[in-house]
Write a protein that holds these residues in place. Structure first.
Motif, PDB file in Angstrom:
ATOM      1  N   GLY A 302      63.723  -6.621 152.320  1.00  0.00           N
ATOM      2  CA  GLY A 302      62.522  -7.228 151.806  1.00  0.00           C
ATOM      3  C   GLY A 302      62.166  -7.076 150.144  1.00  0.00           C
ATOM      4  N   ARG A 303      62.803  -5.882 149.625  1.00  0.00           N
ATOM      5  CA  ARG A 303      62.590  -5.713 148.199  1.00  0.00           C
ATOM      6  C   ARG A 303      63.506  -6.682 147.594  1.00  0.00           C
ATOM      7  NH1 ARG A 303      61.296   0.739 148.104  1.00  0.00           N
ATOM      8  NH2 ARG A 303      59.260   0.488 148.268  1.00  0.00           N
ATOM      9  N   PHE A 304      64.660  -6.663 148.095  1.00  0.00           N
ATOM     10  CA  PHE A 304      65.414  -7.930 147.375  1.00  0.00           C
ATOM     11  C   PHE A 304      64.973  -9.257 147.483  1.00  0.00           C
ATOM     12  CE2 PHE A 304      69.215  -4.751 147.540  1.00  0.00           C
ATOM     13  CZ  PHE A 304      69.649  -4.856 146.438  1.00  0.00           C
ATOM     14  N   ALA A 305      64.470  -9.722 148.517  1.00  0.00           N
ATOM     15  CA  ALA A 305      63.865 -10.662 148.848  1.00  0.00           C
ATOM     16  C   ALA A 305      62.551 -11.026 147.991  1.00  0.00           C
ATOM     17  CB  ALA A 305      63.484 -11.111 150.212  1.00  0.00           C
ATOM     18  N   GLY A 306      61.756  -9.781 148.010  1.00  0.00           N
ATOM     19  CA  GLY A 306      60.480 -10.243 147.291  1.00  0.00           C
ATOM     20  C   GLY A 306      60.857 -10.231 145.731  1.00  0.00           C
ATOM     21  N   SER A 307      61.791  -9.258 145.163  1.00  0.00           N
ATOM     22  CA  SER A 307      62.223  -9.651 143.779  1.00  0.00           C
ATOM     23  C   SER A 307      62.203 -11.023 143.336  1.00  0.00           C
ATOM     24  CB  SER A 307      63.433  -8.808 143.570  1.00  0.00           C
ATOM     25  OG  SER A 307      63.753  -8.865 142.103  1.00  0.00           O
ATOM     26  N   ALA A 308      63.175 -11.897 144.319  1.00  0.00           N
ATOM     27  CA  ALA A 308      63.507 -13.228 144.091  1.00  0.00           C
ATOM     28  C   ALA A 308      62.119 -14.194 144.307  1.00  0.00           C
ATOM     29  CB  ALA A 308      64.677 -13.870 145.089  1.00  0.00           C
ATOM     30  N   ILE A 309      61.306 -13.840 145.274  1.00  0.00           N
ATOM     31  CA  ILE A 309      60.299 -14.692 145.406  1.00  0.00           C
ATOM     32  C   ILE A 309      59.360 -14.714 144.365  1.00  0.00           C
ATOM     33  CG2 ILE A 309      58.156 -14.880 146.961  1.00  0.00           C
ATOM     34  CD1 ILE A 309      60.020 -13.951 149.305  1.00  0.00           C
ATOM     35  N   MET A 310      59.294 -13.319 143.695  1.00  0.00           N
ATOM     36  CA  MET A 310      58.229 -13.169 142.734  1.00  0.00           C
ATOM     37  C   MET A 310      58.475 -13.637 141.496  1.00  0.00           C
ATOM     38  SD  MET A 310      55.959  -9.573 143.587  1.00  0.00           S
ATOM     39  CE  MET A 310      57.160  -8.876 144.726  1.00  0.00           C
ATOM     40  N   GLN A 311      59.780 -14.026 141.128  1.00  0.00           N
ATOM     41  CA  GLN A 311      60.200 -14.761 140.186  1.00  0.00           C
ATOM     42  C   GLN A 311      59.317 -16.276 140.164  1.00  0.00           C
ATOM     43  OE1 GLN A 311      62.267 -14.096 137.505  1.00  0.00           O
ATOM     44  NE2 GLN A 311      62.924 -12.119 138.378  1.00  0.00           N
ATOM     45  N   ARG A 312      59.181 -16.868 141.208  1.00  0.00           N
ATOM     46  CA  ARG A 312      58.403 -18.094 141.212  1.00  0.00           C
ATOM     47  C   ARG A 312      56.912 -18.143 141.653  1.00  0.00           C
ATOM     48  NH1 ARG A 312      62.112 -21.975 144.495  1.00  0.00           N
ATOM     49  NH2 ARG A 312      60.468 -23.747 143.741  1.00  0.00           N
ATOM     50  N   PHE A 313      56.605 -17.073 142.417  1.00  0.00           N
ATOM     51  CA  PHE A 313      55.146 -16.944 143.146  1.00  0.00           C
ATOM     52  C   PHE A 313      54.520 -15.731 142.476  1.00  0.00           C
ATOM     53  CE2 PHE A 313      57.832 -19.356 146.213  1.00  0.00           C
ATOM     54  CZ  PHE A 313      57.066 -20.361 146.056  1.00  0.00           C
ATOM     55  N   ASP A 314      53.103 -15.845 142.422  1.00  0.00           N
ATOM     56  CA  ASP A 314      52.091 -14.824 142.027  1.00  0.00           C
ATOM     57  C   ASP A 314      52.299 -13.630 142.798  1.00  0.00           C
ATOM     58  OD1 ASP A 314      49.790 -13.880 140.611  1.00  0.00           O
ATOM     59  OD2 ASP A 314      49.018 -13.718 142.460  1.00  0.00           O
ATOM     60  N   ALA A 315      52.479 -12.449 142.161  1.00  0.00           N
ATOM     61  CA  ALA A 315      52.786 -11.110 142.828  1.00  0.00           C
ATOM     62  C   ALA A 315      51.489 -10.931 143.784  1.00  0.00           C
ATOM     63  CB  ALA A 315      52.863 -10.174 141.967  1.00  0.00           C
ATOM     64  N   GLY A 316      50.539 -11.141 143.279  1.00  0.00           N
ATOM     65  CA  GLY A 316      49.213 -10.857 144.204  1.00  0.00           C
ATOM     66  C   GLY A 316      49.316 -11.679 145.672  1.00  0.00           C
ATOM     67  N   VAL A 318      51.892 -12.852 147.020  1.00  0.00           N
ATOM     68  CA  VAL A 318      53.208 -12.360 147.792  1.00  0.00           C
ATOM     69  C   VAL A 318      52.757 -11.107 148.425  1.00  0.00           C
ATOM     70  CG1 VAL A 318      55.560 -11.633 147.854  1.00  0.00           C
ATOM     71  CG2 VAL A 318      54.727 -13.575 146.321  1.00  0.00           C
ATOM     72  N   LEU A 319      51.952 -10.119 147.687  1.00  0.00           N
ATOM     73  CA  LEU A 319      51.384  -9.082 148.385  1.00  0.00           C
ATOM     74  C   LEU A 319      50.442  -9.132 149.437  1.00  0.00           C
ATOM     75  CD1 LEU A 319      51.149  -6.009 148.273  1.00  0.00           C
ATOM     76  CD2 LEU A 319      49.356  -6.200 146.683  1.00  0.00           C
ATOM     77  N   ALA A 320      49.471 -10.367 149.640  1.00  0.00           N
ATOM     78  CA  ALA A 320      48.582 -10.781 150.828  1.00  0.00           C
ATOM     79  C   ALA A 320      49.473 -11.140 151.709  1.00  0.00           C
ATOM     80  CB  ALA A 320      47.520 -11.671 150.083  1.00  0.00           C
ATOM     81  N   ALA A 321      50.310 -11.762 151.409  1.00  0.00           N
ATOM     82  CA  ALA A 321      51.243 -12.357 152.628  1.00  0.00           C
ATOM     83  C   ALA A 321      51.769 -11.240 153.516  1.00  0.00           C
ATOM     84  CB  ALA A 321      52.225 -13.540 152.269  1.00  0.00           C
ATOM     85  N   PHE A 322      52.287 -10.332 152.785  1.00  0.00           N
ATOM     86  CA  PHE A 322      53.260  -9.090 153.410  1.00  0.00           C
ATOM     87  C   PHE A 322      52.059  -8.316 153.987  1.00  0.00           C
ATOM     88  CE2 PHE A 322      56.675 -10.741 151.245  1.00  0.00           C
ATOM     89  CZ  PHE A 322      57.841 -10.077 151.673  1.00  0.00           C
ATOM     90  N   ALA A 323      50.888  -8.223 153.608  1.00  0.00           N
ATOM     91  CA  ALA A 323      49.862  -7.371 154.160  1.00  0.00           C
ATOM     92  C   ALA A 323      49.421  -7.905 155.468  1.00  0.00           C
ATOM     93  CB  ALA A 323      48.631  -7.171 153.124  1.00  0.00           C
ATOM     94  N   ILE A 324      49.284  -9.322 155.619  1.00  0.00           N
ATOM     95  CA  ILE A 324      49.057  -9.929 156.874  1.00  0.00           C
ATOM     96  C   ILE A 324      49.997  -9.704 157.852  1.00  0.00           C
ATOM     97  CG2 ILE A 324      48.664 -12.038 157.866  1.00  0.00           C
ATOM     98  CD1 ILE A 324      47.034 -13.023 155.457  1.00  0.00           C
ATOM     99  N   GLY A 325      51.288  -9.931 157.476  1.00  0.00           N
ATOM    100  CA  GLY A 325      52.648  -9.465 158.315  1.00  0.00           C
ATOM    101  C   GLY A 325      52.550  -8.248 158.755  1.00  0.00           C
ATOM    102  N   ALA A 326      52.021  -7.070 157.911  1.00  0.00           N
ATOM    103  CA  ALA A 326      52.253  -5.793 158.582  1.00  0.00           C
ATOM    104  C   ALA A 326      51.389  -5.694 159.475  1.00  0.00           C
ATOM    105  CB  ALA A 326      52.133  -4.934 157.171  1.00  0.00           C
TER     106      ALA A 326
END
Length: 434
Positions: A302-316, A318-326
């Motif tokens: 998840g951290r490797f993927a998140g590092s790549a995702i946050m190069q293109r999308f707002d970190a906040g 992305v954090l919201a999406a992961f919180a919903i999944g959790a």
């Protein structure tokens, strides 16, 4: 490349295009690996101690609470020590303190003593706190500010690599070499077997102590670039012009770290006991310890993927999406049965992956010259892991599976922080060399 950091070293700018940060970040990734590794050994140590000392769930999670209380007491002294010694010497000292604690764990196992075990875990955690206060803001500020979350997630992936390997290490060298670790659920363990089991901790912590000393020697001789001026403490008179508490992202970020740690540590340290239950996966503790690696492996992915995702999308976002999944997978864990409940709990690791580094970087965003103080407060909030004892109490009172409702509530606060609490107010500009 700049020379080693010391109290008299002139800091470079926060982002100097002429400075090569790659080698330094690669070496610092080893620090993230080691403190992740040592922290997660507790995941296999706790069921071991529960058997050796015949502990309740509340007493078992109290062991982890003592470990995380160290973050509360050691964070501010660590920040002051870094100001006095510099970042590099402080990292070396943190590693040596951890090595001393690991050596003490060998003593605690040879006695054996529950009290000495608690003290030595506190010492290890104090060393980790010093590393956290130094390394997290260092990684966050050496580079472009807009990619800070991505950069810290990338380096934190090595922390997850440590957490993924630690359960296998602990399962083989602690649980796999003990009577309680290989016994079927509900088996009666004699007092003589408990005493013999206690000694199984000596070898793994001896290996850990040796590795920490070697790493300390390497860090001591490596030419780390100096921390940027934007992250250095202001002079006392100028500091009075600014207030940390005017920054909403920090004010709500401190409890976000605190609450997230309740969730992460509760899942990790009750995992072995949870999946060992006959109604879930009916495994021995040794077998369950191996499955714990999947949970931490999900965090690494998840951290490797998140590092790549946050190069293109707002970190906040992305954090919201992961919180919903959790929240969704934890809810499945509470109400499902059999292997479904086990695998849903394992999946929590994937969604927890980006939370700490992302909350941390969002929390110190816009602090400018107040970054060092804000970082110390954010690291202090890691003490939230001590409240895993609350989940232990809930497990004793209402059942282990129902206790994960506390985890679900934690995920909802992270969602709130991602959507609103992380928005910066009164952002300060970075200071440059003058």
């Amino acid at each position: 490349m700049a020379g080693p950091v010391s109290p008299t070293t002139a800091p470079v700018a926060a982002h100097d295009p002429h400075t090569r940060y790659g080698p330094a970040l690669t070496l610092l990734a080893s620090l993230f690996f080691m403190w992740g590794f040592i922290t997660v050994i507790n995941g296999t140590l706790l069921p071991h101690l529960r058997s050796v000392f015949d502990l309740s769930y509340t007493q078992t999670t109290l062991v982890e609470s003592v470990f995380f209380i160290a973050y509360f007491f050691a964070s501010i002294p660590s920040a002051k020590l870094i100001e006095r010694l510099g970042y590099q010497k402080s990292m070396v000292l943190g590693l040596l303190v951890m090595a001393a604690g690991a050596t003490g764990m060998m003593l605690a196992a040879s006695i054996p003593s529950y009290g000495v075990t608690l003290v030595m875990l506190f010492v290890i955690a104090s060393g980790i706190t010093l590393l956290q206060v130094a390394a997290n803001p260092y990684v966050a500020v050496v580079g472009r500010p807009e990619t800070a979350s991505s950069r810290l997630n990338l380096v934190q992936a090595m922390n997850s690599a440590g957490t993924m390997l630690a359960p296998m290490f602990g399962a083989y060298l602690i649980l796999g070499r003990s009577k309680s670790g290989t016994a079927e659920a509900g088996a009666v363990i004699s007092q003589a077997d408990r005493l013999a089991d206690a000694h199984s901790v000596i070898l793994p912590y001896g290996l850990v102590a040796a590795a920490l000393v070697v790493l300390a020697l390497v860090i001591a001789r490596f030419p780390l670039p100096a921390m940027g001026a934007s992250a250095r403490r202001l002079a006392r008179e100028e500091r009075r012009k600014h207030s940390l508490w005017s920054h909403r992202n920090l004010v709500f970020g401190i409890p976000a770290i605190f609450i997230y740690l309740i969730a992460e540590i509760g899942v990790a340290n009750l995992f072995v006991n949870f999946v060992s239950q006959p109604g879930i996966a009916n495994l021995t503790h040794e077998q369950a310890g191996r499955y714990l690696s999947f949970l931490w492996g999900g965090m690494m992915v998840g951290r490797f993927a998140g590092s790549a995702i946050m190069q293109r999308f707002d970190a906040g976002k992305v954090l919201a999406a992961f919180a919903i999944g959790a929240f969704v997978v934890v809810t499945f864990t509470v109400f499902a049965h059999g292997p479904v409940a086990m695998w849903s709990l394992i999946t929590v690791g994937l969604f927890h992956s980006i939370m700490f580094p992302t909350i941390f970087t969002l929390g110190i965003r816009g602090l400018g010259p107040l970054t060092e103080e804000g970082s110390g407060l954010m690291i202090m909030a890691i003490a939230g892991g001590a409240l895993v004892v609350v989940q232990g109490y809930l497990a004793d009172r209402f059942g282990l599976q129902a206790s994960f409702l506390l985890t679900a509530l934690c995920e909802l606060y992270i969602l709130f922080y991602a959507l609103w609490g992380s928005r910066p107010t009164h952002a300060l500009p970075d200071q440059q060399m003058g």
